[in-house]
Design an enzyme around this catalytic site. Structure first.
Site, PDB file in Angstrom:
ATOM      1  N   ARG A  23      22.705  14.983  -4.398  1.00 26.89           N
ATOM      2  CA  ARG A  23      22.061  14.296  -5.520  1.00 26.89           C
ATOM      3  C   ARG A  23      20.711  13.698  -5.150  1.00 26.89           C
ATOM      4  O   ARG A  23      19.912  13.374  -6.014  1.00 26.89           O
ATOM      5  CB  ARG A  23      22.964  13.175  -6.046  1.00 26.89           C
ATOM      6  CG  ARG A  23      24.321  13.649  -6.525  1.00 26.89           C
ATOM      7  CD  ARG A  23      25.255  12.481  -6.747  1.00 26.89           C
ATOM      8  NE  ARG A  23      25.453  11.772  -5.479  1.00 26.89           N
ATOM      9  CZ  ARG A  23      25.805  10.491  -5.372  1.00 26.89           C
ATOM     10  NH1 ARG A  23      26.002   9.765  -6.446  1.00 26.89           N
ATOM     11  NH2 ARG A  23      25.968   9.945  -4.201  1.00 26.89           N
ATOM     12  N   GLN A  47       2.349 -10.204  -0.217  1.00 25.13           N
ATOM     13  CA  GLN A  47       1.663  -9.285  -1.122  1.00 25.13           C
ATOM     14  C   GLN A  47       2.145  -7.867  -0.848  1.00 25.13           C
ATOM     15  O   GLN A  47       2.315  -7.473   0.304  1.00 25.13           O
ATOM     16  CB  GLN A  47       0.153  -9.384  -0.887  1.00 25.13           C
ATOM     17  CG  GLN A  47      -0.701  -8.555  -1.811  1.00 25.13           C
ATOM     18  CD  GLN A  47      -2.191  -8.837  -1.589  1.00 25.13           C
ATOM     19  OE1 GLN A  47      -2.590  -9.955  -1.308  1.00 25.13           O
ATOM     20  NE2 GLN A  47      -3.000  -7.812  -1.731  1.00 25.13           N
ATOM     21  N   ARG A  59      -8.871   6.225   4.653  1.00 24.97           N
ATOM     22  CA  ARG A  59      -9.078   4.811   4.339  1.00 24.97           C
ATOM     23  C   ARG A  59      -8.991   4.016   5.639  1.00 24.97           C
ATOM     24  O   ARG A  59      -8.025   4.103   6.364  1.00 24.97           O
ATOM     25  CB  ARG A  59      -8.026   4.318   3.343  1.00 24.97           C
ATOM     26  CG  ARG A  59      -8.085   5.039   2.003  1.00 24.97           C
ATOM     27  CD  ARG A  59      -7.092   4.432   1.017  1.00 24.97           C
ATOM     28  NE  ARG A  59      -7.046   5.164  -0.227  1.00 24.97           N
ATOM     29  CZ  ARG A  59      -7.806   4.903  -1.287  1.00 24.97           C
ATOM     30  NH1 ARG A  59      -8.682   3.921  -1.244  1.00 24.97           N
ATOM     31  NH2 ARG A  59      -7.684   5.620  -2.393  1.00 24.97           N
ATOM     32  N   HIS A  62      -9.525  -0.910   8.581  1.00 25.24           N
ATOM     33  CA  HIS A  62      -9.745  -2.246   8.019  1.00 25.24           C
ATOM     34  C   HIS A  62      -8.969  -3.327   8.759  1.00 25.24           C
ATOM     35  O   HIS A  62      -7.871  -3.083   9.259  1.00 25.24           O
ATOM     36  CB  HIS A  62      -9.306  -2.277   6.550  1.00 25.24           C
ATOM     37  CG  HIS A  62      -9.964  -1.250   5.707  1.00 25.24           C
ATOM     38  ND1 HIS A  62      -9.327  -0.617   4.683  1.00 25.24           N
ATOM     39  CD2 HIS A  62     -11.220  -0.735   5.729  1.00 25.24           C
ATOM     40  CE1 HIS A  62     -10.143   0.234   4.094  1.00 25.24           C
ATOM     41  NE2 HIS A  62     -11.303   0.186   4.728  1.00 25.24           N
ATOM     42  N   LYS A 168     -17.699   1.676   1.334  1.00 26.80           N
ATOM     43  CA  LYS A 168     -17.407   0.608   2.307  1.00 26.80           C
ATOM     44  C   LYS A 168     -17.060   1.211   3.661  1.00 26.80           C
ATOM     45  O   LYS A 168     -17.554   0.762   4.702  1.00 26.80           O
ATOM     46  CB  LYS A 168     -16.269  -0.263   1.782  1.00 26.80           C
ATOM     47  CG  LYS A 168     -15.757  -1.298   2.757  1.00 26.80           C
ATOM     48  CD  LYS A 168     -14.678  -2.166   2.154  1.00 26.80           C
ATOM     49  CE  LYS A 168     -13.415  -1.398   1.925  1.00 26.80           C
ATOM     50  NZ  LYS A 168     -12.297  -2.210   1.461  1.00 26.80           N
ATOM     51  N   ASP A 169     -16.209   2.236   3.673  1.00 28.38           N
ATOM     52  CA  ASP A 169     -15.786   2.833   4.931  1.00 28.38           C
ATOM     53  C   ASP A 169     -16.910   3.621   5.601  1.00 28.38           C
ATOM     54  O   ASP A 169     -16.936   3.754   6.821  1.00 28.38           O
ATOM     55  CB  ASP A 169     -14.558   3.701   4.720  1.00 28.38           C
ATOM     56  CG  ASP A 169     -13.327   2.875   4.353  1.00 28.38           C
ATOM     57  OD1 ASP A 169     -13.378   1.639   4.494  1.00 28.38           O
ATOM     58  OD2 ASP A 169     -12.336   3.468   3.911  1.00 28.38           O
TER      59      ASP A 169
END
Length: 182
Positions: A23, A47, A59, A62, A168-169
């Site tokens: 399933r 968060q 990405r 950071h 930004k990156d």
């Protein structure tokens, strides 16, 4: 839950128990008691974030110099190569990185502690990326380590693909020019 240290001992691979049959499957993606018992870490997440990206999107890398975030990351759909870089000058591993494939098939999660830069590249057609953080996003404190800094030399599995980066990156700094943790 199985926990394995990586080449950077503070960065942990977590493999939750997955119960599957014809399933589908069931897994508990997070339980504070199980996490604490398995890792020895008592953290509070404040968060949750969810991103969706297409193949080749990169990405990162950071980190937040103030309000640093520990992150528990996973990929419920698709596949990414996830990277953590030690940004603590006092660490013997300063500037070293570790990379782990996270996917909907392996159900792995990665614990990236505060003090590490973090990023990923999408290897599948698209991927959903979920992460819990120990502090709130603070854009004024965010920093970006250049994804292809030759000093760090992350071995991204790009397979001839030019990564898609945000503005930004694209402005990420070399390790020698980055603000770092003490």
């Amino acid at each position: 839950m199985k926990v394995a240290a990586t080449a950077l001992s503070e960065v942990l691979i977590l493999e939750p128990k997955v119960f599957g049959d014809s399933r589908g499957f069931f897994m508990e993606s997070f339980n504070a008691n199980t996490f604490r018992e398995a890792t020895g870490l008592d953290v509070q997440f404040v968060q949750d974030n969810h991103s969706r990206s297409s193949r080749g999107v990169l990405r990162g890398l950071h980190y937040q110099l103030q309000q640093p975030q520990g992150k528990l990351v996973r990929v419920p759909r698709g596949c990414v190569f996830d990277v953590a870089v030690d940004m603590r000058k006092s660490s013997q591993n300063f500037g070293k990185w570790v990379g782990v494939e996270l996917s909907e098939d392996n159900h792995r999660q990665l614990w990236v502690p505060a003090g590490f830069a973090h990023g990923f590249v999408v290897l599948s057609e698209s991927a959903d990326f979920l992460y819990k953080t120990t502090d709130y996003y603070a854009p004024t404190h965010e920093r970006c380590l250049k994804w292809d800094d030759p000093t760090v030399a992350v071995e991204w599995p790009l397979h001839g693909i030019n990564p898609l980066l945000s503005a930004k990156d694209q402005q990420g700094l070399a390790l020698a020019d980055c603000d770092s943790f003490a």
